[in-house]
Design an enzyme around this catalytic site. Structure first.
Site, short mmCIF file in Angstrom:
data_model
loop_
_atom_site.label_atom_id
_atom_site.label_comp_id
_atom_site.label_asym_id
_atom_site.label_seq_id
_atom_site.Cartn_x
_atom_site.Cartn_y
_atom_site.Cartn_z
N CYS A 4 12.92 25.94 42.81
CA CYS A 4 11.57 26.50 43.27
C CYS A 4 11.27 27.70 42.17
O CYS A 4 10.16 28.16 42.36
CB CYS A 4 11.83 27.05 44.70
SG CYS A 4 12.24 25.66 45.75
N HIS A 28 6.95 32.71 45.70
CA HIS A 28 7.35 31.39 45.89
C HIS A 28 7.15 31.48 47.39
O HIS A 28 7.41 32.31 48.36
CB HIS A 28 8.94 31.13 45.51
CG HIS A 28 9.20 29.71 46.17
ND1 HIS A 28 8.32 28.56 46.10
CD2 HIS A 28 10.29 29.41 46.84
CE1 HIS A 28 9.01 27.80 46.74
NE2 HIS A 28 10.08 28.15 47.24
N ASN A 75 6.60 24.59 51.65
CA ASN A 75 7.31 24.98 50.52
C ASN A 75 7.15 23.62 49.61
O ASN A 75 7.70 22.56 49.66
CB ASN A 75 8.83 25.22 50.75
CG ASN A 75 9.61 25.36 49.33
OD1 ASN A 75 9.24 25.30 48.27
ND2 ASN A 75 10.61 25.97 49.58
O1 UT7 Z 1 12.57 27.44 48.37
C1 UT7 Z 1 13.71 27.75 48.51
C2 UT7 Z 1 14.48 26.94 49.72
N1 UT7 Z 1 14.26 26.97 50.99
C3 UT7 Z 1 14.08 28.43 51.65
O2 UT7 Z 1 13.73 29.31 51.27
C4 UT7 Z 1 14.24 28.39 53.25
C5 UT7 Z 1 15.05 29.63 53.66
N2 UT7 Z 1 15.56 29.55 55.02
C6 UT7 Z 1 14.61 29.72 55.93
O3 UT7 Z 1 13.29 29.76 55.74
C7 UT7 Z 1 15.14 29.62 57.44
O4 UT7 Z 1 16.48 30.05 57.43
C8 UT7 Z 1 14.85 28.41 58.19
C9 UT7 Z 1 13.39 28.10 58.54
C10 UT7 Z 1 15.56 27.17 57.40
C11 UT7 Z 1 15.57 28.43 59.39
O5 UT7 Z 1 15.29 29.67 60.23
P1 UT7 Z 1 16.32 30.48 60.83
O6 UT7 Z 1 15.46 31.60 61.71
O7 UT7 Z 1 17.16 31.10 59.89
O8 UT7 Z 1 16.68 29.46 62.19
P2 UT7 Z 1 18.38 29.16 62.10
O9 UT7 Z 1 18.89 28.42 60.94
O10 UT7 Z 1 19.31 30.25 62.28
O11 UT7 Z 1 18.42 28.24 63.29
C12 UT7 Z 1 18.08 28.62 64.64
C13 UT7 Z 1 17.88 27.41 65.67
C14 UT7 Z 1 19.30 26.52 65.51
O12 UT7 Z 1 19.57 26.13 66.80
P3 UT7 Z 1 20.81 26.86 67.56
O13 UT7 Z 1 21.97 26.32 66.62
O14 UT7 Z 1 20.35 28.28 67.60
O15 UT7 Z 1 21.03 26.23 68.93
C15 UT7 Z 1 18.57 25.36 64.67
O16 UT7 Z 1 19.50 24.07 65.02
O17 UT7 Z 1 16.87 26.56 65.44
C16 UT7 Z 1 17.31 25.35 65.32
N3 UT7 Z 1 16.21 24.50 64.32
C17 UT7 Z 1 15.14 24.18 64.73
N4 UT7 Z 1 15.00 23.76 65.94
C18 UT7 Z 1 13.68 23.42 66.17
C19 UT7 Z 1 16.37 24.65 62.97
N5 UT7 Z 1 15.32 23.59 62.44
C20 UT7 Z 1 14.63 23.51 63.56
C21 UT7 Z 1 13.42 22.77 63.84
N6 UT7 Z 1 12.90 22.78 64.82
N7 UT7 Z 1 12.56 22.17 62.81
#
Ligand code: UT7
Length: 321
Positions: free
Chosen positions: A115, A248, A278
């Site tokens: 990225c 980004h 993204n």
């Molecule tokens: O280009 C660089 C590459 N990527 C990035 O920059 C991404 C960086 N990270 C992020 O954008 C965020 O960390 C995410 C969007 C990936 C995740 O957001 P978060 O606020 O960090 O959520 P989390 O990973 O803490 O997950 C919270 C909950 C989890 O459930 P439990 O364990 O709390 O029950 C996940 O399983 O949300 C769940 N979850 C979803 N729920 C519905 C994860 N993905 C999804 C989804 N829909 N698509």
């Protein structure tokens, strides 16, 4: 000796026709439009058609950038393509793009910095330009992430999209690109990777994206602030001198945190993540092209471009428009 700089004289971008909404994904994996919008700011993404390759998206974006620049592809002295989803293992997508542009002879190579790829490629092009060796350079970010996603993994498949963006640089004695800084820390390779490969249909390893979202999030927010401050210092400018911030486009919350830390109000931040998701190396040039074409970015303004991604890699380029 004359001091040379790089001026952006053309921008272009291209998005595949097919738009996939959050609701469409929610019909396939256990997610919802509400969760995706709240946690990421993404509403939709564009997905390439079957057979549409990174070089095809790059070609459309390049043609538009060349048209704005008012030059022919034959006038290019160098072509650099940033991509993590190349058409094939080799030849490089830049060579394939060169051929599709109908030209030959000038060097063409790919930059693989995920990225941060476009920022890496732009900083690389600027160094070639400063040497005085080249007059026109085409820099492209082009990705088809839809091909490397696990479409059953809700944690990653909702986050990415396909697209391409391009700029044409011209050698100038006036800035131009004022400063750039690039970084990498390979010890974080494990938090965002595609640990496999595909060639001729043969798969080895797991050629799909895997990510520790939380770790990536924290790292991104930290380094996007640090590298912007570093580049401002090199250029002898202040945070208040930033007219437009183009980080980004991975997640609106990362963008908002970065802007807050840099004291840049959101009105001065270009965002496309809501419509493009993204697009990795394509995200920054896509956002740049949008803001140039709609007239937000104007001559004399300071534009800060920032990339962060797998590797881990990060970097920033500060441009006086
Ligand atoms: O280009 C660089 C590459 N990527 C990035 O920059 C991404 C960086 N990270 C992020 O954008 C965020 O960390 C995410 C969007 C990936 C995740 O957001 P978060 O606020 O960090 O959520 P989390 O990973 O803490 O997950 C919270 C909950 C989890 O459930 P439990 O364990 O709390 O029950 C996940 O399983 O949300 C769940 N979850 C979803 N729920 C519905 C994860 N993905 C999804 C989804 N829909 N698509």
């Amino acid at each position: 000796m004359t001091a040379y700089c790089s001026r952006v004289i053309g921008t272009g971008s291209y998005l595949p026709q097919r738009v996939v909404s959050n609701a469409e994904l929610a019909a396939k994996v256990d997610t919802s439009d509400e969760w995706i919008q709240q946690r990421t700011g993404i509403r939709q993404r564009h997905i390439a058609a079957d057979g549409e390759l990174a070089s095809d998206l790059a070609l459309q974006a390049s043609r538009r950038a060349l048209e704005m620049a008012g030059i022919n592809a034959a006038e290019l002295d160098l072509i650099i393509v940033a991509t993590t989803t190349p058409d094939m293992v080799f030849p490089g997508t830049a060579c394939i793009l060169q051929s599709k542009l109908g030209v030959k002879g000038m060097p063409a190579f790919d930059v693989q910095a995920v990225c941060s790829g476009f920022v890496y490629a732009l900083a690389t092009a600027d160094q070639f330009m400063r040497s005085g060796q080249y007059r026109h350079i085409l820099v492209v970010g082009a990705e088809v992430y839809s091909r490397i996603l696990d479409w059953s993994d809700r944690g990653t498949c909702v986050l990415f999209g396909d697209g391409a963006g391009a700029v044409v640089l011209r050698r100038s004695e006036q800035p131009g690109i004022l400063a750039s800084r690039l970084h990498a820390d390979g010890s974080h390779a494990g938090i965002l990777s595609v640990p496999g490969s595909v060639c001729g249909g043969a798969v080895s390893g797991r050629p799909l994206l895997q990510m520790d979202g939380g770790a990536v999030f924290k790292f991104a927010v930290k380094v996007l602030e640090e590298v912007a401050l570093e580049v401002l210092e090199v250029a002898g400018l202040q945070k208040s001198d930033i007219d437009w911030l183009i980080p980004h486009q991975a997640n609106i919350r990362i963008i908002q945190s970065t802007a807050r830390k840099l004291d840049v109000p959101m009105e001065k931040v270009i965002t496309t993540v809501d419509r493009h998701a993204n697009t990795s190396a394509a995200s920054v040039p896509l956002a740049l092209d949008e803001a140039v074409r709609d007239g937000r970015i104007r001559e004399g303004q300071h534009v800060m471009l920032e990339g962060v991604g797998g590797g881990f890699t990060w970097g920033a380029v500060l441009i006086k428009w």
